[in-house]
Design a protein around this motif. Structure first.
Motif, PDB file in Angstrom:
ATOM      1  N   ASP A 128     -17.929  41.883  13.647  1.00 37.94           N
ATOM      2  CA  ASP A 128     -16.625  42.316  13.174  1.00 37.94           C
ATOM      3  C   ASP A 128     -15.535  42.106  14.222  1.00 37.94           C
ATOM      4  N   ASP A 129     -15.841  42.391  15.484  1.00 40.23           N
ATOM      5  CA  ASP A 129     -14.805  42.414  16.512  1.00 40.23           C
ATOM      6  C   ASP A 129     -15.355  41.823  17.819  1.00 40.23           C
ATOM      7  N   ASN A 130     -14.487  41.775  18.810  1.00 37.77           N
ATOM      8  CA  ASN A 130     -14.912  41.345  20.142  1.00 37.77           C
ATOM      9  C   ASN A 130     -15.107  42.594  20.994  1.00 37.77           C
ATOM     10  N   ALA A 131     -16.305  42.788  21.494  1.00 38.62           N
ATOM     11  CA  ALA A 131     -16.574  43.984  22.275  1.00 38.62           C
ATOM     12  C   ALA A 131     -17.358  43.620  23.517  1.00 38.62           C
ATOM     13  N   VAL A 132     -17.195  44.467  24.527  1.00 37.38           N
ATOM     14  CA  VAL A 132     -17.780  44.165  25.830  1.00 37.38           C
ATOM     15  C   VAL A 132     -18.406  45.442  26.405  1.00 37.38           C
ATOM     16  N   VAL A 133     -19.459  45.254  27.190  1.00 36.06           N
ATOM     17  CA  VAL A 133     -20.044  46.367  27.943  1.00 36.06           C
ATOM     18  C   VAL A 133     -19.853  46.051  29.421  1.00 36.06           C
ATOM     19  N   LEU A 134     -19.273  47.006  30.151  1.00 36.16           N
ATOM     20  CA  LEU A 134     -18.957  46.736  31.564  1.00 36.16           C
ATOM     21  C   LEU A 134     -20.227  46.808  32.409  1.00 36.16           C
ATOM     22  N   VAL A 135     -20.373  45.842  33.272  1.00 36.73           N
ATOM     23  CA  VAL A 135     -21.522  45.805  34.176  1.00 36.73           C
ATOM     24  C   VAL A 135     -21.010  45.586  35.601  1.00 36.73           C
ATOM     25  N   ASN A 136     -21.879  45.856  36.575  1.00 33.02           N
ATOM     26  CA  ASN A 136     -21.492  45.532  37.951  1.00 33.02           C
ATOM     27  C   ASN A 136     -21.918  44.105  38.270  1.00 33.02           C
TER      28      ASN A 136
END
Lengths: 170, 167
Positions: A128-136
């Motif tokens: 549906d959308d553009n999503a991101v999970v923050l990582v180091n």
């Protein structure tokens, strides 16, 4: 870029219709507004989806504290990032007292992309959308929770931790 | 390998075909081809689009209740491999599909029967009402049959010369 265009056009439509509404005053204007809104959403839904590139805004779907990240660099690929790729982003919106704050430069894994991506069997998947999970930098997630569905391709990209935290795997 | 069904047209999606769309609430929509995907994007209801299985089922066009449908089922528990069982299944598949095809054909012929009788009744009615167009009322009074007497008609038939095709 297309998303920004859309928002701009919709805002223009709103102001125009707002003027109309004040001049006409009635139920008809409200109905017209509703229909135009629908049309805009249809256009939005059917637009051509492309890579996640510089200046793409992505939703952050973990509890790291960031809400919106803008892509400033797609790693590995010249064209841009696809589903499962890593990007560098700048935090544009953040919640107070989070692990990251506004203006931080962060790494993120694209867990949902509106552009389709081929799977190993030849079929395709899109979200549906553009999503991101923050990582180091080492690729470990900053937050401790992941919201919404994520694709199983992340296992191939060695992001097993994100998969373990995810609610749904598609 | 699992064979999924298309969300729009309910056809089987073989591995490597089609596209799947995952909504944010993790509901997965699978499409067999771009035609179905486009129709979904246009927000069309498969029950209102005539070529889909959903429409045909809803409007009684296809067979819906039959014991042959019981064989094709979603099984979430993997079966333990059994050679004899697999052989039996493979033998049974053509037979079952044959029975299914026969029953589906019968269903359609049964469905079309209604129209056939209806058309016959209508034709009879029309014949009775407008027999005067081909048979004079006085003649009809003498001989009250709806069929006309057979007459021999000589047909003059002239053969036209057919030219061979020029190259």
């Amino acid at each position: 870029m297309a998303a920004r265009l859309f928002s701009k056009s919709s805002s223009v439509g709103h102001t125009l219709l707002g003027a109309l509404g004040t001049s006409l005053v009635g139920v008809g204007s409200a109905a017209r507004e509703a229909t135009t809104k629908l049309n805009y959403s249809d256009i939005f839904f059917q637009q051509q989806r492309t890579f996640i590139q510089m200046r793409t805004n992505l939703k952050v779907v973990d509890n790291s504290g960031a809400k919106r990240v803008m892509c400033i660099q797609a790693l590995k690929s010249k064209k841009g990032a696809k589903l499962g790729d890593t990007i560098i982003g700048s935090v544009k919106e953040a919640q107070p007292r989070g692990k990251v704050k506004k203006g931080d430069v962060v790494y993120g894994v694209v867990v949902r992309a509106a552009m389709q991506r081929g799977r190993c069997d030849g079929s395709q998947i899109r979200f549906d959308d553009n999503a991101v999970v923050l990582v180091n930098k080492q690729g470990e997630p900053i937050g401790t929770r992941v919201f919404g569905p994520v694709p199983h391709e992340l296992r191939k990209k060695k992001h097993v931790k994100i998969l373990a935290l995810a609610e749904h795997i598609a | 390998m699992r064979l999924e069904k298309c969300w729009f047209c309910s056809s089987t999606i073989y591995p490597g075909h089609g596209i799947q769309f995952v909504r944010n609430d993790a509901k997965i929509f699978r499409f067999c081809r771009s035609k179905c995907h486009k129709n979904f994007k246009m927000k069309r209801n498969p029950r209102k689009v005539k070529w889909t299985k959903a429409y045909r089922r809803l409007h009684g066009k296809d067979m819906t209740q039959d014991s042959t449908f019981e064989f094709e089922r979603k099984r979430n528990r993997p079966l333990r491999y059994d050679r004899i069982n697999t052989e039996k299944v493979l033998q049974a598949i053509p037979k079952i599909s044959k029975v299914k095809a026969k029953r589906e054909a019968d269903h359609i012929t049964n469905r079309l029967k209604v129209g056939k009788t209806k058309r016959k009744i209508e034709a009879r009615k029309e014949l009775e009402q407008s027999i005067s167009m081909v048979k004079a009322p006085s003649a009809f009074k003498e001989d009250a049959t709806l069929t006309l007497p057979k007459q021999k008609v000589t047909v003059s038939y002239t053969q036209t010369e057919t030219k061979p095709m020029e190259e």
